[in-house]
Design a protein around this motif. Structure first.
Motif, PDB file in Angstrom:
ATOM      1  N   PRO A   1      -1.319   8.290  14.562  1.00 26.93           N
ATOM      2  CA  PRO A   1      -2.738   8.144  14.216  1.00 26.93           C
ATOM      3  C   PRO A   1      -3.060   6.785  13.597  1.00 26.93           C
ATOM      4  CG  PRO A   1      -1.668   9.782  12.797  1.00 26.93           C
ATOM      5  CD  PRO A   1      -0.732   9.485  13.914  1.00 26.93           C
ATOM      6  N   LEU A   2      -2.116   6.217  12.853  1.00 27.28           N
ATOM      7  CA  LEU A   2      -2.349   4.915  12.233  1.00 27.28           C
ATOM      8  C   LEU A   2      -2.436   3.820  13.287  1.00 27.28           C
ATOM      9  CD1 LEU A   2      -2.673   3.216   9.691  1.00 27.28           C
ATOM     10  CD2 LEU A   2      -0.179   3.055   9.550  1.00 27.28           C
ATOM     11  N   ILE A   3      -1.549   3.864  14.285  1.00 30.23           N
ATOM     12  CA  ILE A   3      -1.572   2.809  15.291  1.00 30.23           C
ATOM     13  C   ILE A   3      -2.835   2.905  16.133  1.00 30.23           C
ATOM     14  CG2 ILE A   3      -0.345   3.823  17.267  1.00 30.23           C
ATOM     15  CD1 ILE A   3       0.249   0.364  15.695  1.00 30.23           C
ATOM     16  N   PHE A   4      -3.340   4.126  16.390  1.00 25.76           N
ATOM     17  CA  PHE A   4      -4.603   4.257  17.116  1.00 25.76           C
ATOM     18  C   PHE A   4      -5.768   3.711  16.285  1.00 25.76           C
ATOM     19  CE2 PHE A   4      -2.467   6.860  20.226  1.00 25.76           C
ATOM     20  CZ  PHE A   4      -3.252   6.740  21.365  1.00 25.76           C
ATOM     21  N   LYS A   5      -5.740   3.970  15.002  1.00 31.57           N
ATOM     22  CA  LYS A   5      -6.786   3.418  14.126  1.00 31.57           C
ATOM     23  C   LYS A   5      -6.756   1.891  14.158  1.00 31.57           C
ATOM     24  CE  LYS A   5      -7.928   2.693   9.277  1.00 31.57           C
ATOM     25  NZ  LYS A   5      -7.510   2.846   7.873  1.00 31.57           N
TER      26      LYS A   5
ATOM     27  N   ILE B   1       0.866  -1.178   0.000  1.00 34.84           N
ATOM     28  CA  ILE B   1       0.000   0.000   0.000  1.00 34.84           C
ATOM     29  C   ILE B   1       0.903   1.227   0.000  1.00 34.84           C
ATOM     30  CG2 ILE B   1      -1.839   1.231   1.200  1.00 34.84           C
ATOM     31  CD1 ILE B   1      -2.510  -1.450   2.606  1.00 34.84           C
ATOM     32  N   GLU B   2       0.894   1.946  -1.099  1.00 37.38           N
ATOM     33  CA  GLU B   2       1.807   3.075  -1.280  1.00 37.38           C
ATOM     34  C   GLU B   2       1.021   4.316  -1.701  1.00 37.38           C
ATOM     35  OE1 GLU B   2       4.355   5.680  -1.289  1.00 37.38           O
ATOM     36  OE2 GLU B   2       5.210   3.717  -0.806  1.00 37.38           O
ATOM     37  N   LYS B   3       1.274   5.417  -1.025  1.00 32.60           N
ATOM     38  CA  LYS B   3       0.563   6.662  -1.320  1.00 32.60           C
ATOM     39  C   LYS B   3       1.160   7.402  -2.506  1.00 32.60           C
ATOM     40  CE  LYS B   3      -1.212  10.785   1.021  1.00 32.60           C
ATOM     41  NZ  LYS B   3      -1.277  11.537   2.293  1.00 32.60           N
ATOM     42  N   ASP B   4       2.461   7.254  -2.714  1.00 29.13           N
ATOM     43  CA  ASP B   4       3.188   8.036  -3.712  1.00 29.13           C
ATOM     44  C   ASP B   4       3.266   7.276  -5.042  1.00 29.13           C
ATOM     45  OD1 ASP B   4       4.904   9.609  -5.178  1.00 29.13           O
ATOM     46  OD2 ASP B   4       6.355   9.890  -3.557  1.00 29.13           O
ATOM     47  N   PRO B   5       2.538   7.713  -6.077  1.00 27.30           N
ATOM     48  CA  PRO B   5       2.524   6.990  -7.360  1.00 27.30           C
ATOM     49  C   PRO B   5       3.854   7.024  -8.105  1.00 27.30           C
ATOM     50  CG  PRO B   5       1.320   9.060  -7.548  1.00 27.30           C
ATOM     51  CD  PRO B   5       1.651   8.894  -6.098  1.00 27.30           C
ATOM     52  N   ARG B   6       4.812   7.838  -7.663  1.00 29.40           N
ATOM     53  CA  ARG B   6       6.119   7.876  -8.326  1.00 29.40           C
ATOM     54  C   ARG B   6       6.808   6.511  -8.274  1.00 29.40           C
ATOM     55  NH1 ARG B   6      10.071  11.534  -5.745  1.00 29.40           N
ATOM     56  NH2 ARG B   6       9.161  10.656  -3.834  1.00 29.40           N
ATOM     57  N   PHE B   7       6.446   5.686  -7.274  1.00 34.41           N
ATOM     58  CA  PHE B   7       7.127   4.406  -7.107  1.00 34.41           C
ATOM     59  C   PHE B   7       6.501   3.278  -7.934  1.00 34.41           C
ATOM     60  CE2 PHE B   7       8.071   6.579  -3.001  1.00 34.41           C
ATOM     61  CZ  PHE B   7       9.436   6.691  -3.191  1.00 34.41           C
TER      62      PHE B   7
ATOM     63  N   GLY C   1      -2.726   4.241  -2.559  1.00 36.34           N
ATOM     64  CA  GLY C   1      -3.751   4.826  -1.699  1.00 36.34           C
ATOM     65  C   GLY C   1      -3.184   5.217  -0.347  1.00 36.34           C
ATOM     66  N   ASP C   2      -4.008   5.857   0.437  1.00 33.56           N
ATOM     67  CA  ASP C   2      -3.644   6.328   1.779  1.00 33.56           C
ATOM     68  C   ASP C   2      -4.008   5.248   2.788  1.00 33.56           C
ATOM     69  OD1 ASP C   2      -3.317   7.582   4.205  1.00 33.56           O
ATOM     70  OD2 ASP C   2      -4.374   9.410   3.647  1.00 33.56           O
ATOM     71  N   VAL C   3      -3.036   4.697   3.483  1.00 30.96           N
ATOM     72  CA  VAL C   3      -3.286   3.594   4.403  1.00 30.96           C
ATOM     73  C   VAL C   3      -4.226   4.010   5.530  1.00 30.96           C
ATOM     74  CG1 VAL C   3      -1.295   4.057   5.904  1.00 30.96           C
ATOM     75  CG2 VAL C   3      -2.178   1.720   5.691  1.00 30.96           C
ATOM     76  N   LEU C   4      -4.269   5.305   5.865  1.00 32.43           N
ATOM     77  CA  LEU C   4      -5.179   5.764   6.915  1.00 32.43           C
ATOM     78  C   LEU C   4      -6.642   5.600   6.521  1.00 32.43           C
ATOM     79  CD1 LEU C   4      -3.311   8.997   8.078  1.00 32.43           C
ATOM     80  CD2 LEU C   4      -3.792   6.993   9.492  1.00 32.43           C
TER      81      LEU C   4
END
Length: 315
Positions: A143-147, A78-84, A104-107
């Motif tokens: 914030p991700l770990i709380f989610k 899951i990667e937010k940055d499409p450059r990769f 996409g955004d993992v959050l």
């Protein structure tokens, strides 16, 4: 059948140059190029053979290679940055389709559809053949770990398949908070929330100089396994509300934080009642309280809400 060994590939350093990729500060990107350290990180959570792995923030795919070298069956990144995308597509081709790429955004990402239903296990049984691994961007780690902790508490998203473990990186200071015991200077609400729903193991520290670009802090690798039963077996939002209130006055007596749970006209009476019933020394600081102390505090607060439901709206 497929071969576990990857075919020859350009080094990650060469790929970064080839595609003119650099780390974006606003996305908290840092690349770990040292193969031995990457391998140690990937192995921190145990064997990956035949596992379905979800990797968060793969970047150019450096950790992804090590995951495949540990004989993972399938990897979802899951990667937010499409450059990769071009570098990940190269790795997908080399793994004969055993890599799935999700931009996409993992959050905001729902991981549940990625995993076959047959991998489900009973919560009380062994962990399923599913793993989460990630060199997390510092900006989203808390914030991700709380989610994810809330999803663990509800056994939702990927945790509907069972007690899926996580191997993740954090700033060293954040990792210290996650594992801090009573009276430790890093004890915080993060300590209580993580330890309540997971067994948390601080594995090792990676020096900042191992990353490109070099972050200002060292990086810790943390392994987390969801508990069969939380230490405070109550609703996530209720526990979070109480823990947040108590630690809002971290340097003062815990009585001061407990006061924030109640409206002013009821405060003196209810704070006194809660502390007496839960058998808490009102002069203790929040960071001195144990998990059993918090268990009694939250349960007493829950009982007070039953007696006076209007308190639920306060805070």
């Amino acid at each position: 059948m497929f071969a576990y060994r990857l075919p020859p590939l350009p080094s990650i350093g060469d790929i970064l140059k080839l595609y003119n990729l650099d780390a974006k500060k606003k996305l908290s990107q840092n690349f770990l190029l040292d193969n031995k350290l990457r391998s140690k990180l990937v192995c921190a959570g145990g064997k990956l053979k035949d596992c379905h792995v979800i990797e968060v923030g793969p970047g150019p795919g450096s950790l992804t290679r090590n995951i495949f070298q540990q004989k993972a069956f399938h990897v979802h990144v899951i990667e937010k940055d499409p450059r990769f995308l071009p570098t990940l597509e190269l790795l997908k081709e080399a793994t004969y389709g055993r890599l799935s790429i999700h931009i996409g955004d993992v959050l905001k990402f729902d991981m549940k559809p990625l995993i076959p239903e047959e991998l489900k296990r009973e919560w009380e049984g062994d962990t399923p053949m599913i793993r989460i691994i990630g060199n997390l961007p510092f900006s989203i780690s808390t914030p991700l770990i709380f989610k994810w902790l809330e999803q663990i508490s509800k056994r939702s998203d990927i945790w509907c398949f069972g007690r899926v473990p996580l191997t993740l990186t954090f700033q060293e200071e954040v990792a210290q908070r996650m594992v801090a015991h009573p009276c430790h200077f890093q004890r915080s609400r993060l300590s209580i929330m993580c330890q309540n729903w997971c067994e948390v193991d601080h594995k090792f520290v990676i020096p900042g100089r191992a990353f490109i670009p070099k972050p200002d802090v060292n990086v810790s690798v943390v392994y987390m396994t969801p508990r069969i039963k939380p230490l405070i077996d109550l609703d996530f939002k209720l526990v979070e509300k109480v823990v947040f209130a108590v630690f809002s006055q971290r340097g003062k007596y815990c009585k001061r934080g407990v006061e924030r749970l109640f409206p002013e006209h009821l405060r003196e009476e209810l704070v006194k009642k809660l502390l007496i019933v839960s058998d808490i020394d009102s002069t203790k600081r929040p960071y001195e309280l144990s998990m059993k102390d918090f268990d009694r505090i939250v349960h007493c607060y829950a009982a007070l809400l039953e007696e006076n439901p209007t308190l639920k709206k306060y805070i």
